[in-house]
Design a protein around this motif. Sequence first.
Motif, short mmCIF file in Angstrom:
data_model
loop_
_atom_site.label_atom_id
_atom_site.label_comp_id
_atom_site.label_asym_id
_atom_site.label_seq_id
_atom_site.Cartn_x
_atom_site.Cartn_y
_atom_site.Cartn_z
N SER A 40 8.56 11.84 -2.07
CA SER A 40 8.32 10.40 -2.11
C SER A 40 6.83 10.11 -2.25
CB SER A 40 8.88 9.71 -0.85
OG SER A 40 8.07 9.97 0.27
N VAL A 41 5.98 10.95 -1.66
CA VAL A 41 4.54 10.74 -1.78
C VAL A 41 4.05 11.22 -3.14
CG1 VAL A 41 2.29 11.42 -0.85
CG2 VAL A 41 4.16 10.84 0.71
N ILE A 42 4.48 12.39 -3.58
CA ILE A 42 4.02 12.95 -4.86
C ILE A 42 4.49 12.11 -6.04
CG2 ILE A 42 4.21 14.94 -6.42
CD1 ILE A 42 2.38 15.35 -3.96
N CYS A 43 5.77 11.75 -6.05
CA CYS A 43 6.33 11.02 -7.19
C CYS A 43 5.79 9.60 -7.32
CB CYS A 43 7.85 10.99 -7.12
SG CYS A 43 8.57 12.63 -7.36
N THR A 44 5.28 9.06 -6.26
CA THR A 44 4.73 7.69 -6.33
C THR A 44 3.21 7.71 -6.33
OG1 THR A 44 4.76 7.42 -3.93
CG2 THR A 44 6.73 6.71 -5.14
N PHE A 45 2.62 8.90 -6.50
CA PHE A 45 1.17 9.08 -6.51
C PHE A 45 0.54 8.53 -5.22
CE2 PHE A 45 2.41 8.75 -11.01
CZ PHE A 45 2.02 10.01 -11.43
N GLY A 46 1.22 8.72 -4.10
CA GLY A 46 0.69 8.33 -2.80
C GLY A 46 0.96 6.89 -2.41
N ILE A 47 1.57 6.13 -3.33
CA ILE A 47 1.83 4.73 -3.02
C ILE A 47 2.84 4.60 -1.87
CG2 ILE A 47 2.77 2.56 -3.94
CD1 ILE A 47 1.54 3.39 -6.65
N SER A 48 3.76 5.54 -1.75
CA SER A 48 4.76 5.44 -0.69
C SER A 48 4.14 5.57 0.70
CB SER A 48 5.86 6.49 -0.87
OG SER A 48 5.33 7.79 -0.72
N LEU A 49 2.90 6.07 0.77
CA LEU A 49 2.21 6.10 2.07
C LEU A 49 2.02 4.68 2.60
CD1 LEU A 49 -0.49 8.87 1.61
CD2 LEU A 49 1.55 8.93 3.05
N ALA A 50 1.95 3.71 1.67
CA ALA A 50 1.85 2.32 2.09
C ALA A 50 3.13 1.86 2.78
CB ALA A 50 1.56 1.43 0.89
N LEU A 51 4.21 2.61 2.60
CA LEU A 51 5.44 2.33 3.32
C LEU A 51 5.56 3.21 4.56
CD1 LEU A 51 8.38 1.06 3.38
CD2 LEU A 51 9.06 3.21 2.30
N TRP A 52 5.29 4.50 4.40
CA TRP A 52 5.48 5.45 5.51
C TRP A 52 4.56 5.15 6.69
CZ3 TRP A 52 9.68 8.07 5.91
CH2 TRP A 52 10.32 8.58 4.79
N LEU A 53 3.29 4.89 6.45
CA LEU A 53 2.35 4.68 7.55
C LEU A 53 2.66 3.43 8.38
CD1 LEU A 53 -0.99 5.90 5.96
CD2 LEU A 53 0.43 7.04 7.68
N PRO A 54 2.93 2.28 7.76
CA PRO A 54 3.28 1.12 8.59
C PRO A 54 4.59 1.30 9.35
CG PRO A 54 2.60 0.39 6.42
CD PRO A 54 2.70 1.89 6.37
N VAL A 55 5.55 1.98 8.73
CA VAL A 55 6.81 2.24 9.43
C VAL A 55 6.56 3.13 10.63
CG1 VAL A 55 9.04 3.44 9.24
CG2 VAL A 55 8.32 1.85 7.46
N CYS A 56 5.78 4.19 10.45
CA CYS A 56 5.46 5.08 11.57
C CYS A 56 4.71 4.34 12.67
CB CYS A 56 4.63 6.27 11.08
SG CYS A 56 5.54 7.39 10.01
N PHE A 57 3.75 3.50 12.27
CA PHE A 57 3.00 2.73 13.25
C PHE A 57 3.91 1.78 14.01
CE2 PHE A 57 0.70 -1.20 14.31
CZ PHE A 57 -0.15 -0.69 15.27
N ALA A 58 4.78 1.07 13.31
CA ALA A 58 5.67 0.11 13.96
C ALA A 58 6.62 0.79 14.93
CB ALA A 58 6.44 -0.68 12.91
N VAL A 59 7.21 1.90 14.51
CA VAL A 59 8.14 2.63 15.39
C VAL A 59 7.39 3.14 16.62
CG1 VAL A 59 9.55 4.72 15.56
CG2 VAL A 59 9.77 3.23 13.57
N GLY A 60 6.22 3.70 16.42
CA GLY A 60 5.44 4.20 17.54
C GLY A 60 4.99 3.09 18.48
N LEU A 61 4.59 1.97 17.92
CA LEU A 61 4.15 0.84 18.74
C LEU A 61 5.30 0.29 19.58
CD1 LEU A 61 1.70 -0.91 19.37
CD2 LEU A 61 2.45 -2.46 17.56
N ILE A 62 6.47 0.19 18.99
CA ILE A 62 7.64 -0.27 19.74
C ILE A 62 7.94 0.68 20.89
CG2 ILE A 62 10.15 -0.60 19.60
CD1 ILE A 62 9.64 -1.71 16.74
N CYS A 63 7.90 1.97 20.61
CA CYS A 63 8.16 2.96 21.67
C CYS A 63 7.12 2.88 22.78
CB CYS A 63 8.20 4.37 21.09
SG CYS A 63 9.65 4.65 20.08
N LEU A 64 5.83 2.75 22.42
CA LEU A 64 4.78 2.62 23.43
C LEU A 64 4.96 1.37 24.26
CD1 LEU A 64 1.55 3.74 21.54
CD2 LEU A 64 2.72 4.93 23.40
N MET A 65 5.33 0.27 23.63
CA MET A 65 5.52 -0.98 24.37
C MET A 65 6.68 -0.87 25.34
SD MET A 65 4.62 -3.68 21.28
CE MET A 65 5.77 -4.87 21.83
#
Length: 141
Positions: free
Chosen positions: A44-69
């Motif tokens: 997903s990262v290679i085929c989109t030339f790294g653009i999918s990181l714009a999806l993966w990073l916010p999703v990871c942050f949101a999931v982690g933030l919810i768990c921390l809260m």
Amino acid sequence: MTNDNPKTVSRVFKATPLGALIVFVLLSISVGGVNNAVVVIFFSVICTFGISLALWLPVCFAVGLICLMVVESLSSQWSRTREEVAAGPTPQQKALGNYIRQARHKGLSESQIDRRLGAKGWTEEEIEGGRELAVAMGTQD
């Protein structure tokens, strides 16, 4: 405008890796293994030339933030409960326990005591706590 609050910065650095771990585990479960999860993320990262990181990073942050809260909320509730137990009963709770103890001494039934306390605005939880306190107070005499 920047937010240099150490707690906020620390939360960002904790939330993203925690979320990445949780997302990776969930992805591994859903695609049938760790190797398949790595392949999905890699392609997903290679085929989109790294653009999918714009999806993966916010999703990871949101999931982690919810768990921390959730963990912080449970932790603060647990510590408040421990502090309340350590502090002992409040004067109001002691008065309620005394009232219940004296009402029992006078021969009032539990339902009569409940009705009288309910009419005075006491909740069922408070009345139950008063009963427990009355028993504890009765053993101290």
